[in-house]
Design a protein around this motif. Sequence first.
Motif, PDB file in Angstrom:
ATOM      1  N   ALA A   1     -31.465  23.726 -10.647  1.00  0.00           N
ATOM      2  CA  ALA A   1     -32.287  24.304  -9.529  1.00  0.00           C
ATOM      3  C   ALA A   1     -31.412  23.690  -8.450  1.00  0.00           C
ATOM      4  N   ASN A   2     -30.934  22.024  -8.583  1.00  0.00           N
ATOM      5  CA  ASN A   2     -30.548  21.441  -7.134  1.00  0.00           C
ATOM      6  C   ASN A   2     -29.065  20.948  -7.763  1.00  0.00           C
ATOM      7  N   ARG A   3     -28.299  21.799  -7.839  1.00  0.00           N
ATOM      8  CA  ARG A   3     -26.744  21.366  -8.263  1.00  0.00           C
ATOM      9  C   ARG A   3     -26.095  20.356  -7.398  1.00  0.00           C
ATOM     10  N   GLU A   4     -26.408  20.644  -6.023  1.00  0.00           N
ATOM     11  CA  GLU A   4     -26.045  19.744  -5.102  1.00  0.00           C
ATOM     12  C   GLU A   4     -26.329  18.208  -5.229  1.00  0.00           C
ATOM     13  N   ALA A   5     -27.508  18.071  -5.517  1.00  0.00           N
ATOM     14  CA  ALA A   5     -28.211  16.642  -6.102  1.00  0.00           C
ATOM     15  C   ALA A   5     -27.480  15.888  -7.194  1.00  0.00           C
ATOM     16  N   VAL A   6     -27.133  16.865  -8.073  1.00  0.00           N
ATOM     17  CA  VAL A   6     -26.521  16.274  -9.416  1.00  0.00           C
ATOM     18  C   VAL A   6     -25.132  15.940  -9.092  1.00  0.00           C
ATOM     19  N   GLU A   7     -24.376  16.825  -7.910  1.00  0.00           N
ATOM     20  CA  GLU A   7     -23.135  16.409  -7.839  1.00  0.00           C
ATOM     21  C   GLU A   7     -22.852  15.351  -6.871  1.00  0.00           C
TER      22      GLU A   7
ATOM     23  N   ALA B   1     -25.255  12.680  -7.036  1.00  0.00           N
ATOM     24  CA  ALA B   1     -24.949  11.497  -7.971  1.00  0.00           C
ATOM     25  C   ALA B   1     -23.992  11.215  -8.842  1.00  0.00           C
ATOM     26  N   LEU B   2     -23.297  12.320  -9.215  1.00  0.00           N
ATOM     27  CA  LEU B   2     -22.052  12.313 -10.014  1.00  0.00           C
ATOM     28  C   LEU B   2     -20.838  11.473  -9.195  1.00  0.00           C
ATOM     29  N   ALA B   3     -20.706  12.124  -7.879  1.00  0.00           N
ATOM     30  CA  ALA B   3     -19.666  11.334  -7.098  1.00  0.00           C
ATOM     31  C   ALA B   3     -20.149   9.831  -6.735  1.00  0.00           C
ATOM     32  N   LYS B   4     -21.421   9.311  -6.643  1.00  0.00           N
ATOM     33  CA  LYS B   4     -21.882   8.105  -6.387  1.00  0.00           C
ATOM     34  C   LYS B   4     -21.390   7.251  -7.709  1.00  0.00           C
ATOM     35  N   ILE B   5     -21.651   7.722  -8.925  1.00  0.00           N
ATOM     36  CA  ILE B   5     -21.430   6.990  -9.911  1.00  0.00           C
ATOM     37  C   ILE B   5     -19.922   6.789 -10.300  1.00  0.00           C
ATOM     38  N   GLU B   6     -19.316   7.945 -10.175  1.00  0.00           N
ATOM     39  CA  GLU B   6     -17.471   7.927 -10.385  1.00  0.00           C
ATOM     40  C   GLU B   6     -16.898   7.030  -9.307  1.00  0.00           C
ATOM     41  N   ASN B   7     -17.617   6.927  -8.113  1.00  0.00           N
ATOM     42  CA  ASN B   7     -16.984   5.894  -7.123  1.00  0.00           C
ATOM     43  C   ASN B   7     -17.382   4.663  -7.267  1.00  0.00           C
ATOM     44  N   ALA B   8     -18.573   4.344  -8.072  1.00  0.00           N
ATOM     45  CA  ALA B   8     -18.962   2.854  -8.210  1.00  0.00           C
ATOM     46  C   ALA B   8     -18.267   2.442  -9.656  1.00  0.00           C
ATOM     47  N   ALA B   9     -18.157   3.312 -10.713  1.00  0.00           N
ATOM     48  CA  ALA B   9     -17.561   3.045 -11.757  1.00  0.00           C
ATOM     49  C   ALA B   9     -15.954   2.726 -11.805  1.00  0.00           C
ATOM     50  N   GLY B  10     -15.462   3.631 -10.824  1.00  0.00           N
ATOM     51  CA  GLY B  10     -13.862   3.573 -10.812  1.00  0.00           C
ATOM     52  C   GLY B  10     -13.099   3.775 -11.937  1.00  0.00           C
ATOM     53  N   ASP B  11     -12.327   2.735 -12.390  1.00  0.00           N
ATOM     54  CA  ASP B  11     -11.383   2.823 -13.538  1.00  0.00           C
ATOM     55  C   ASP B  11     -12.134   3.164 -14.701  1.00  0.00           C
ATOM     56  N   LEU B  12     -13.369   2.605 -14.729  1.00  0.00           N
ATOM     57  CA  LEU B  12     -14.198   2.800 -16.032  1.00  0.00           C
ATOM     58  C   LEU B  12     -14.242   4.350 -16.386  1.00  0.00           C
ATOM     59  N   VAL B  13     -14.250   5.352 -15.704  1.00  0.00           N
ATOM     60  CA  VAL B  13     -14.248   6.617 -15.974  1.00  0.00           C
ATOM     61  C   VAL B  13     -13.318   7.271 -15.598  1.00  0.00           C
ATOM     62  N   ALA B  14     -12.061   6.856 -15.587  1.00  0.00           N
ATOM     63  CA  ALA B  14     -10.661   7.322 -15.080  1.00  0.00           C
ATOM     64  C   ALA B  14     -10.211   8.138 -16.450  1.00  0.00           C
ATOM     65  N   ALA B  15     -10.910   8.137 -17.533  1.00  0.00           N
ATOM     66  CA  ALA B  15     -10.019   8.933 -18.722  1.00  0.00           C
ATOM     67  C   ALA B  15     -10.252  10.402 -18.322  1.00  0.00           C
TER      68      ALA B  15
ATOM     69  N   LEU C   1     -22.710   8.485 -19.135  1.00  0.00           N
ATOM     70  CA  LEU C   1     -23.413   9.177 -17.741  1.00  0.00           C
ATOM     71  C   LEU C   1     -23.053  10.212 -17.021  1.00  0.00           C
ATOM     72  N   VAL C   2     -21.357   9.820 -16.865  1.00  0.00           N
ATOM     73  CA  VAL C   2     -20.574  10.872 -16.223  1.00  0.00           C
ATOM     74  C   VAL C   2     -20.580  12.056 -16.977  1.00  0.00           C
ATOM     75  N   VAL C   3     -20.361  12.026 -18.207  1.00  0.00           N
ATOM     76  CA  VAL C   3     -20.049  13.382 -19.097  1.00  0.00           C
ATOM     77  C   VAL C   3     -21.480  14.168 -18.786  1.00  0.00           C
ATOM     78  N   ALA C   4     -22.621  13.475 -19.187  1.00  0.00           N
ATOM     79  CA  ALA C   4     -24.006  14.094 -18.992  1.00  0.00           C
ATOM     80  C   ALA C   4     -24.067  14.795 -17.598  1.00  0.00           C
ATOM     81  N   LEU C   5     -23.729  13.976 -16.525  1.00  0.00           N
ATOM     82  CA  LEU C   5     -23.894  14.571 -15.442  1.00  0.00           C
ATOM     83  C   LEU C   5     -23.008  15.712 -14.985  1.00  0.00           C
ATOM     84  N   ARG C   6     -21.989  15.838 -15.481  1.00  0.00           N
ATOM     85  CA  ARG C   6     -20.799  16.929 -15.432  1.00  0.00           C
ATOM     86  C   ARG C   6     -21.270  18.151 -16.201  1.00  0.00           C
ATOM     87  N   MET C   7     -21.955  17.922 -17.455  1.00  0.00           N
ATOM     88  CA  MET C   7     -22.689  18.971 -18.379  1.00  0.00           C
ATOM     89  C   MET C   7     -23.783  19.608 -17.568  1.00  0.00           C
ATOM     90  N   LEU C   8     -24.507  18.688 -16.855  1.00  0.00           N
ATOM     91  CA  LEU C   8     -25.784  19.140 -16.090  1.00  0.00           C
ATOM     92  C   LEU C   8     -25.336  19.933 -14.944  1.00  0.00           C
TER      93      LEU C   8
END
Length: 342
Positions: free
Chosen positions: A115-121, A123-137, A101-108
């Motif tokens: 159109a709304n890059r801020e909304a994507v960013e 959402a990405l920040a929220k998922i990265e914050n919630a996932a923590g070490d799961l997406v630390a790679a 999910l993080v990779v897909a959002l980063r690509m988006l």
Amino acid sequence: MTRPSTRGGSRTSADRLARLLNLVPYLLARPGIEIAEAAGDLGITGRQLREDLELLWVCGLPGYGPGDLIDMAFDGDRVTITYDAGIDRPLRLTQEEALALVVALRMLAETPGVANREAVERALAKIENAAGDLVAAPVEVRLSGDSQRVEALRAAVEGGRALRITYYTPARDETTERVVDPLRVLMVGGRAYVEAWCRRAEAVRLFRADRIDAVTELAEPAVVPPQAQPHDLSGGVFRPSSDLPLITLRIGRGERWITEYYPCERVEADGEQWLVSLRVTDLGWARRFVLGLGPQVTVLAPVELAEQVHAAAVAALDAYATPAPDLAVPRDADPAGTAGSR
């Protein structure tokens, strides 16, 4: 005029699905909770919560009988889940799901024309914050092709400036210089394109970013005529039409991938081989296309294409059959050119 508050009131399908998946475990942990209190915790209105509960009543396990659906009991303004249909824990992502999910959002977020890059960013920040070490790679997402050129095209679109581009057209194997008025930058099939009004063609054209050899932003503003409308690219970039040349090939098993990669008008079995008909931009491209295929391909129509392929193949074989000139210097030659100077 004051815009009414929409705090937590988004009714998009994605928002509602996420809320429903977490609603059952939330209520299980709080039996008999007041609907108003639950709505406040979830950031929605009481009416929205009641609508969500009505929807949950028809959700459950396959079979969808009385013993399979989510069930709840109401006591005035209080609600208690009596059967959870297996949804007894909040939604949790596995490491693979979170990373995907993080990779897909980063690509988006890197995709031109979003159109709304801020909304994507956000959402990405929220998922990265919630996932923590799961997406630390250490995962870095980059678009294929020249990112600087894509950024230059995007800047021209946002700034409303005309462009001078040097563009290579593989169908005609030629490079041309054009002045274009850009409409938008977009991604189709993993490739970046700029759609623009081409002053040379006097029509809307789609230019692939990695085929633009040079781009210069002009001082003059882009002037897009009223008749210039973006194309519908939901079906892909190539849009076959009846005015394009139709070619028919007999292909073997090794070339059946053609029917999956290109839009074909006809595919028929002919014993172990297939008869395939498809539209092409021009016969020059078709000639190069057929020459690049294997020996199990035969051109059936048009005759002009078959003759062009035959002539090109014969010329190539003749070139291989012609011995290279002997450039070796004979032993008795005078490389210094001094013979007779004595």
